[in-house]
Design a protein around this motif. Structure first.
Motif, short mmCIF file in Angstrom:
data_model
loop_
_atom_site.label_atom_id
_atom_site.label_comp_id
_atom_site.label_asym_id
_atom_site.label_seq_id
_atom_site.Cartn_x
_atom_site.Cartn_y
_atom_site.Cartn_z
N ARG A 172 -1.74 1.67 5.71
CA ARG A 172 -0.99 2.74 6.39
C ARG A 172 0.38 2.92 5.78
NH1 ARG A 172 3.04 3.52 9.60
NH2 ARG A 172 3.49 1.30 9.81
N ARG A 173 1.11 1.83 5.67
CA ARG A 173 2.47 1.91 5.15
C ARG A 173 2.48 2.34 3.70
NH1 ARG A 173 6.32 -2.99 6.68
NH2 ARG A 173 7.73 -1.50 5.68
N TYR A 174 1.54 1.80 2.92
CA TYR A 174 1.53 2.13 1.50
C TYR A 174 1.20 3.61 1.28
CZ TYR A 174 1.32 1.11 -3.44
OH TYR A 174 1.59 1.07 -4.78
N HIS A 175 0.23 4.12 2.02
CA HIS A 175 -0.15 5.52 1.89
C HIS A 175 0.98 6.45 2.32
CE1 HIS A 175 -2.51 9.17 1.94
NE2 HIS A 175 -2.33 9.32 3.24
N GLU A 176 1.68 6.09 3.39
CA GLU A 176 2.75 6.94 3.91
C GLU A 176 4.00 6.89 3.04
OE1 GLU A 176 3.37 5.74 7.93
OE2 GLU A 176 1.50 6.64 8.67
N GLU A 177 4.26 5.74 2.42
CA GLU A 177 5.51 5.58 1.68
C GLU A 177 5.39 5.87 0.19
OE1 GLU A 177 6.70 1.59 2.53
OE2 GLU A 177 7.02 1.97 4.68
N ASN A 178 4.16 6.05 -0.30
CA ASN A 178 3.96 6.27 -1.74
C ASN A 178 3.02 7.46 -1.95
OD1 ASN A 178 5.09 3.55 -3.06
ND2 ASN A 178 3.98 3.03 -1.19
N ASP A 179 3.13 8.08 -3.09
CA ASP A 179 2.29 9.23 -3.43
C ASP A 179 0.96 8.72 -3.99
OD1 ASP A 179 1.47 11.82 -3.81
OD2 ASP A 179 2.49 12.03 -5.74
N VAL A 180 0.23 8.00 -3.15
CA VAL A 180 -1.02 7.37 -3.57
C VAL A 180 -2.12 7.74 -2.57
CG1 VAL A 180 -2.22 5.17 -3.91
CG2 VAL A 180 0.13 5.45 -4.71
N SER A 181 -3.25 8.21 -3.08
CA SER A 181 -4.39 8.52 -2.23
C SER A 181 -5.21 7.25 -1.97
CB SER A 181 -5.27 9.59 -2.87
OG SER A 181 -4.61 10.84 -2.92
N VAL A 182 -6.01 7.29 -0.92
CA VAL A 182 -6.87 6.16 -0.56
C VAL A 182 -8.27 6.69 -0.30
CG1 VAL A 182 -7.30 4.27 1.06
CG2 VAL A 182 -4.94 4.92 0.50
N ILE A 183 -9.26 6.05 -0.89
CA ILE A 183 -10.66 6.28 -0.54
C ILE A 183 -11.21 4.95 -0.04
CG2 ILE A 183 -12.96 6.92 -1.32
CD1 ILE A 183 -11.70 8.64 -3.47
N MET A 184 -11.66 4.93 1.20
CA MET A 184 -12.19 3.70 1.79
C MET A 184 -13.64 3.91 2.22
SD MET A 184 -11.18 1.65 5.30
CE MET A 184 -9.60 1.04 4.78
N VAL A 185 -14.52 3.05 1.71
CA VAL A 185 -15.89 3.00 2.19
C VAL A 185 -15.91 2.08 3.41
CG1 VAL A 185 -18.22 2.20 1.67
CG2 VAL A 185 -16.89 3.41 -0.08
N THR A 186 -16.49 2.55 4.50
CA THR A 186 -16.48 1.75 5.72
C THR A 186 -17.64 2.11 6.63
OG1 THR A 186 -15.16 1.08 7.65
CG2 THR A 186 -14.90 3.35 6.89
N HIS A 187 -18.14 1.12 7.37
CA HIS A 187 -19.13 1.39 8.41
C HIS A 187 -18.46 1.92 9.67
CE1 HIS A 187 -21.68 -1.23 5.92
NE2 HIS A 187 -22.70 -0.73 6.58
N ASP A 188 -17.29 1.38 9.95
CA ASP A 188 -16.62 1.65 11.22
C ASP A 188 -15.26 2.25 10.96
OD1 ASP A 188 -15.67 1.70 13.77
OD2 ASP A 188 -15.87 -0.44 14.15
N LEU A 189 -15.09 3.51 11.32
CA LEU A 189 -13.83 4.19 11.09
C LEU A 189 -12.80 3.88 12.16
CD1 LEU A 189 -12.56 6.16 9.08
CD2 LEU A 189 -13.43 8.03 10.47
#
Length: 268
Positions: A189-206
């Protein structure tokens, strides 16, 4: 949306397993970046296959998939320079007593040209990444001695310490305890909000990350739905993936899916 805005795109993608069975078929989507994307679906739905194909680790049988506009087969080097990848099962030999800090430093050294010697900046950024997942006090501990949840936190720290425009994590919360899940989610959360970096997460449970996610890709060997978390919470869509017992409930302004297999709210 212009071509330069598109982070993740697939066109008529088909992928087969080595035995010839179709893993993915007719996969078409495009998602604009920067974004926090969740790729979701049950076991065997092709989630890991999709991201491995995007990285060029698997070859499409038909069609194309790209990240940042770079084709997964023709421009693999360009993609890997931009991506920090946390695989579902990392092949770190637990018989080798590497220390925690050595594992995290790998995230920086592997993108350097030989000789790969850690600089003071590499060490500083690696320690800062460990601090983000509350593992900095264990930086001297042998990696094999850690619990499963602690190891996963270290692998996420390795990705955070590295460089690249995209964090791609394959089931980073699988097999982790609640404390480790909370640490990983908060770090992302902090890294995505504080940096211009996208996140792709594979997950069973959102559910643990539903307040962070901007785009959701729902898979069942093909695209069942793509959109915001609450737009994917459509009973007709969810029953295609989780069966007729899947139902949607609303709580605190969010939609959730309750499925028989989990017994808990799943923001699928």
């Amino acid at each position: 949306m212009t071509e330069s805005d598109i982070l993740f795109k697939s066109e008529n993608l088909w992928v087969k397993y080595p035995n010839g069975e179709v893993a993915l078929h007719d996969v078409d989507f495009e998602i604009e970046g920067p974004s926090f994307i969740a790729v979701i679906g049950p076991n065997g739905s092709g989630k890991s296959t999709l991201v491995k194909t995007a990285l060029g680790l698997l070859k499409p049988y038909r069609g194309h998939i790209s990240l940042f506009g770079f084709d997964s087969m023709k421009e693999t080097g360009e993609i890997r320079r931009r991506v920090r990848y946390v695989p579902q099962r990392d092949r770190i030999d637990l018989n080798i007593p590497m220390k925690v800090i050595d594992i995290v430093l790998m995230g920086r050294l592997l993108k350097k040209s030989p000789p790969r010697i850690a600089s003071s900046k590499d060490k500083r950024l690696s320690m800062e990444a460990l601090e983000k997942v509350n593992m900095d006090e264990l930086w001297k501990r042998p990696f094999p001695e850690l619990s499963g949840g602690q190891r996963q936190r270290v692998l996420v720290a390795r990705a955070l310490a590295s460089e690249g425009q995209l964090l791609l994590l394959d089931e980073p919360l699988a097999g982790t305890d609640v404390e480790s899940q909370n640490m990983i989610v908060e770090a992302l959360r902090r890294y995505h909000e504080e940096n211009d970096v996208s996140v792709i997460m594979v997950t069973h449970d959102l559910n643990p990350v539903h307040t962070l996610v901007q785009d959701v890709l729902l898979l069942q060997n093909t695209v069942i739905g793509v959109g915001t978390p609450c737009s994917i919470m459509d009973p007709e869509l969810l029953q295609k993936v989780y069966g007729p017992d899947a139902r949607v409930v609303e709580y605190a302004g969010h939609r959730y899916c309750v499925t028989r297999d989990s017994g808990i709210d799943r923001h699928a």
